[in-house]
Design a protein around this motif. Structure first.
Motif, PDB file in Angstrom:
ATOM      1  N   GLU A 140       0.862  -1.178   0.000  1.00 20.60           N
ATOM      2  CA  GLU A 140       0.000   0.000   0.000  1.00 20.60           C
ATOM      3  C   GLU A 140       0.902   1.232   0.000  1.00 20.60           C
ATOM      4  OE1 GLU A 140      -2.761  -0.086   3.175  1.00 20.60           O
ATOM      5  OE2 GLU A 140      -3.327  -2.174   2.865  1.00 20.60           O
ATOM      6  N   MET A 141       0.940   1.928  -1.109  1.00 20.92           N
ATOM      7  CA  MET A 141       1.888   3.042  -1.251  1.00 20.92           C
ATOM      8  C   MET A 141       1.264   4.350  -0.789  1.00 20.92           C
ATOM      9  SD  MET A 141       4.045   4.239  -4.623  1.00 20.92           S
ATOM     10  CE  MET A 141       4.824   2.619  -4.689  1.00 20.92           C
ATOM     11  N   THR A 142       2.082   5.162  -0.127  1.00 24.28           N
ATOM     12  CA  THR A 142       1.652   6.471   0.341  1.00 24.28           C
ATOM     13  C   THR A 142       2.866   7.359   0.544  1.00 24.28           C
ATOM     14  OG1 THR A 142       0.471   7.669   2.078  1.00 24.28           O
ATOM     15  CG2 THR A 142       1.730   5.747   2.752  1.00 24.28           C
ATOM     16  N   LEU A 143       2.655   8.654   0.463  1.00 19.01           N
ATOM     17  CA  LEU A 143       3.707   9.647   0.733  1.00 19.01           C
ATOM     18  C   LEU A 143       3.508  10.323   2.087  1.00 19.01           C
ATOM     19  CD1 LEU A 143       3.986  11.383  -2.768  1.00 19.01           C
ATOM     20  CD2 LEU A 143       5.486   9.625  -1.809  1.00 19.01           C
ATOM     21  N   ALA A 144       2.621   9.748   2.895  1.00 16.38           N
ATOM     22  CA  ALA A 144       2.320  10.355   4.190  1.00 16.38           C
ATOM     23  C   ALA A 144       3.542  10.406   5.094  1.00 16.38           C
ATOM     24  CB  ALA A 144       1.189   9.579   4.875  1.00 16.38           C
ATOM     25  N   ASN A 145       4.397   9.396   5.002  1.00 15.33           N
ATOM     26  CA  ASN A 145       5.597   9.387   5.848  1.00 15.33           C
ATOM     27  C   ASN A 145       6.525  10.552   5.511  1.00 15.33           C
ATOM     28  OD1 ASN A 145       4.955   6.822   7.177  1.00 15.33           O
ATOM     29  ND2 ASN A 145       5.343   5.917   5.176  1.00 15.33           N
ATOM     30  N   TYR A 146       6.701  10.806   4.206  1.00 14.81           N
ATOM     31  CA  TYR A 146       7.563  11.914   3.793  1.00 14.81           C
ATOM     32  C   TYR A 146       6.920  13.259   4.119  1.00 14.81           C
ATOM     33  CZ  TYR A 146      10.590   8.612   1.395  1.00 14.81           C
ATOM     34  OH  TYR A 146      11.460   7.578   1.113  1.00 14.81           O
ATOM     35  N   LYS A 147       5.599  13.350   4.025  1.00 14.90           N
ATOM     36  CA  LYS A 147       4.919  14.588   4.422  1.00 14.90           C
ATOM     37  C   LYS A 147       5.109  14.836   5.912  1.00 14.90           C
ATOM     38  CE  LYS A 147       1.353  14.342   0.829  1.00 14.90           C
ATOM     39  NZ  LYS A 147      -0.101  14.202   0.555  1.00 14.90           N
ATOM     40  N   LYS A 148       5.066  13.762   6.671  1.00 13.86           N
ATOM     41  CA  LYS A 148       5.273  13.875   8.113  1.00 13.86           C
ATOM     42  C   LYS A 148       6.694  14.339   8.424  1.00 13.86           C
ATOM     43  CE  LYS A 148       3.457  12.665  12.262  1.00 13.86           C
ATOM     44  NZ  LYS A 148       2.143  13.079  12.766  1.00 13.86           N
ATOM     45  N   VAL A 149       7.651  13.827   7.671  1.00 17.46           N
ATOM     46  CA  VAL A 149       9.057  14.181   7.906  1.00 17.46           C
ATOM     47  C   VAL A 149       9.343  15.608   7.459  1.00 17.46           C
ATOM     48  CG1 VAL A 149      11.422  13.676   7.210  1.00 17.46           C
ATOM     49  CG2 VAL A 149       9.888  11.800   7.827  1.00 17.46           C
ATOM     50  N   PHE A 150       8.917  15.968   6.242  1.00 22.29           N
ATOM     51  CA  PHE A 150       9.279  17.271   5.686  1.00 22.29           C
ATOM     52  C   PHE A 150       8.534  18.421   6.345  1.00 22.29           C
ATOM     53  CE2 PHE A 150      10.770  14.811   1.919  1.00 22.29           C
ATOM     54  CZ  PHE A 150      12.064  15.315   1.920  1.00 22.29           C
ATOM     55  N   THR A 151       7.460  18.166   7.067  1.00 18.61           N
ATOM     56  CA  THR A 151       6.757  19.228   7.766  1.00 18.61           C
ATOM     57  C   THR A 151       7.173  19.321   9.227  1.00 18.61           C
ATOM     58  OG1 THR A 151       4.913  17.686   8.158  1.00 18.61           O
ATOM     59  CG2 THR A 151       4.730  19.166   6.267  1.00 18.61           C
ATOM     60  N   ASN A 152       8.159  18.533   9.622  1.00 16.17           N
ATOM     61  CA  ASN A 152       8.678  18.617  10.987  1.00 16.17           C
ATOM     62  C   ASN A 152       9.755  19.682  11.050  1.00 16.17           C
ATOM     63  OD1 ASN A 152      10.992  17.522  12.997  1.00 16.17           O
ATOM     64  ND2 ASN A 152       8.956  17.083  13.800  1.00 16.17           N
ATOM     65  N   GLU A 153       9.639  20.604  11.989  1.00 16.34           N
ATOM     66  CA  GLU A 153      10.567  21.732  12.052  1.00 16.34           C
ATOM     67  C   GLU A 153      11.988  21.305  12.349  1.00 16.34           C
ATOM     68  OE1 GLU A 153       9.793  24.473  15.140  1.00 16.34           O
ATOM     69  OE2 GLU A 153       9.411  22.953  16.670  1.00 16.34           O
ATOM     70  N   PHE A 154      12.164  20.237  13.121  1.00 14.22           N
ATOM     71  CA  PHE A 154      13.511  19.788  13.453  1.00 14.22           C
ATOM     72  C   PHE A 154      14.201  19.167  12.243  1.00 14.22           C
ATOM     73  CE2 PHE A 154      11.355  19.638  17.631  1.00 14.22           C
ATOM     74  CZ  PHE A 154      12.166  20.540  18.303  1.00 14.22           C
ATOM     75  N   VAL A 155      13.465  18.430  11.433  1.00 13.10           N
ATOM     76  CA  VAL A 155      14.040  17.825  10.236  1.00 13.10           C
ATOM     77  C   VAL A 155      14.422  18.900   9.226  1.00 13.10           C
ATOM     78  CG1 VAL A 155      13.591  16.295   8.291  1.00 13.10           C
ATOM     79  CG2 VAL A 155      12.816  15.654  10.567  1.00 13.10           C
ATOM     80  N   LEU A 156      13.561  19.881   9.031  1.00 12.70           N
ATOM     81  CA  LEU A 156      13.846  20.949   8.076  1.00 12.70           C
ATOM     82  C   LEU A 156      15.057  21.772   8.504  1.00 12.70           C
ATOM     83  CD1 LEU A 156      10.242  22.204   7.198  1.00 12.70           C
ATOM     84  CD2 LEU A 156      11.732  20.744   5.843  1.00 12.70           C
ATOM     85  N   SER A 157      15.088  22.158   9.771  1.00  7.89           N
ATOM     86  CA  SER A 157      16.238  22.935  10.249  1.00  7.89           C
ATOM     87  C   SER A 157      17.504  22.100  10.229  1.00  7.89           C
ATOM     88  CB  SER A 157      15.965  23.452  11.663  1.00  7.89           C
ATOM     89  OG  SER A 157      15.793  22.379  12.577  1.00  7.89           O
TER      90      SER A 157
END
Length: 289
Positions: free
Chosen positions: A52-69
């Motif tokens: 079951e394919m989804t991009l929800a995991n990457y959306k969760k990661v890229f919208t996290n402020e700690f990951v982006l910074s």
């Protein structure tokens, strides 16, 4: 039909390399598949294609402020650290490669001596703190600005360049700076590309110095953020200012996989741009003699 010994060796060698490549790629493909899977996929099974394919995991990661910074801090550290390290290494290795440089054997031995001994963790920490470099990118770049190993490698490469090239340039009126940037550096692109790759990978994967010198969570590099997500759990790290969609199922393991992929892919994409210089290095080495 009997196989020639040379053909048998080729078959065995090819089979071994295929098996080796498969064992190397299998964990990477599985991790990619897991990062694209929904939270409903059973984690006890290994699959190369997401059921079951989804991009929800990457959306969760890229919208996290700690990951982006963390990603921006790592990118800044890698670019700045690699550029300054290459410049310092070239400027130091080029004079050491000259026979007329005073006491070059002594200075080369002095540099090699630093490969076996260091000041230690506590003196380094006190030095960075007293210099006022805490919570600064310079605390991550300056201590590793020049690698003794890379310096010796570059020096040996410069020594292999025929002196006749530089002598011809001096006859035409070129000074040492012009010779360095117009002749030596273009010829030395294979070794420069190699050192750039080594330095960039080292900066991209480094995390311990950031853990020590960075007390502000928003100034931590991506590797520290990944360490906290993978080893210390995801709830506290991923629930803050993150993407939320109740219709998309995610779980800590798929988020960990997506975080690892975000960390791995950028530095892997860096290699194809330098590959041609590694191949060219074989031809450049024939200039010696």
């Amino acid at each position: 039909m009997k196989l020639h010994k040379g053909h048998l060796f080729d078959v065995v060698n090819a089979a071994f390399m295929i098996a080796f490549c498969a064992t190397t790629l299998f964990p990477f493909v599985h991790l990619l598949s897991l990062s694209l899977s929904t939270g409903n996929v059973p984690l006890t099974t290994i699959h190369l294609i997401p059921p079951e394919m989804t991009l929800a995991n990457y959306k969760k990661v890229f919208t996290n402020e700690f990951v982006l910074s963390g990603f921006m801090n790592t990118l800044l550290r890698t670019v700045l650290g690699t550029a300054l390290s290459l410049a310092a290494t070239i400027f130091a290795a080029y004079p050491l490669a000259k026979r007329f440089f005073p006491h070059r054997t002594f200075w080369t031995g002095f540099i090699v001596f630093t490969m076996f001994f260091s000041g230690g963790l506590i003196p380094n920490y006190l030095l960075i703190k007293n210099l006022g470099l805490m919570n600064s990118v310079w605390a991550l770049v300056l201590p590793s600005l020049v690698s003794a190993f890379s310096l010796v490698i570059a020096r040996n490469f410069f020594m292999a360049i025929p002196e006749s090239l530089e002598e011809s340039a001096k006859i035409d009126g070129a000074n040492d700076i012009v010779i360095l940037f117009r002749i030596v550096v273009p010829i030395s692109m294979p070794i420069i590309a190699t050192l750039a790759l080594w330095t960039a990978v080292s900066h991209w994967n480094a995390w311990f110095d950031s853990l020590i010198y960075m007390t502000d969570s928003h100034k931590q590099v991506l590797q520290v953020v990944m360490r906290r997500i993978v080893l210390l759990g995801t709830k506290d790290m991923m629930d803050l200012n993150s993407y939320e969609d109740p219709n998309l199922a995610v779980n800590p393991e798929t988020i960990k996989a997506a975080t690892l992929m975000v960390t791995i892919i950028p530095i892997v994409m860096f290699y194809p741009f330098l590959q041609k210089y590694f191949v060219k290095g074989v031809l450049v080495g024939s200039l010696k003699g």
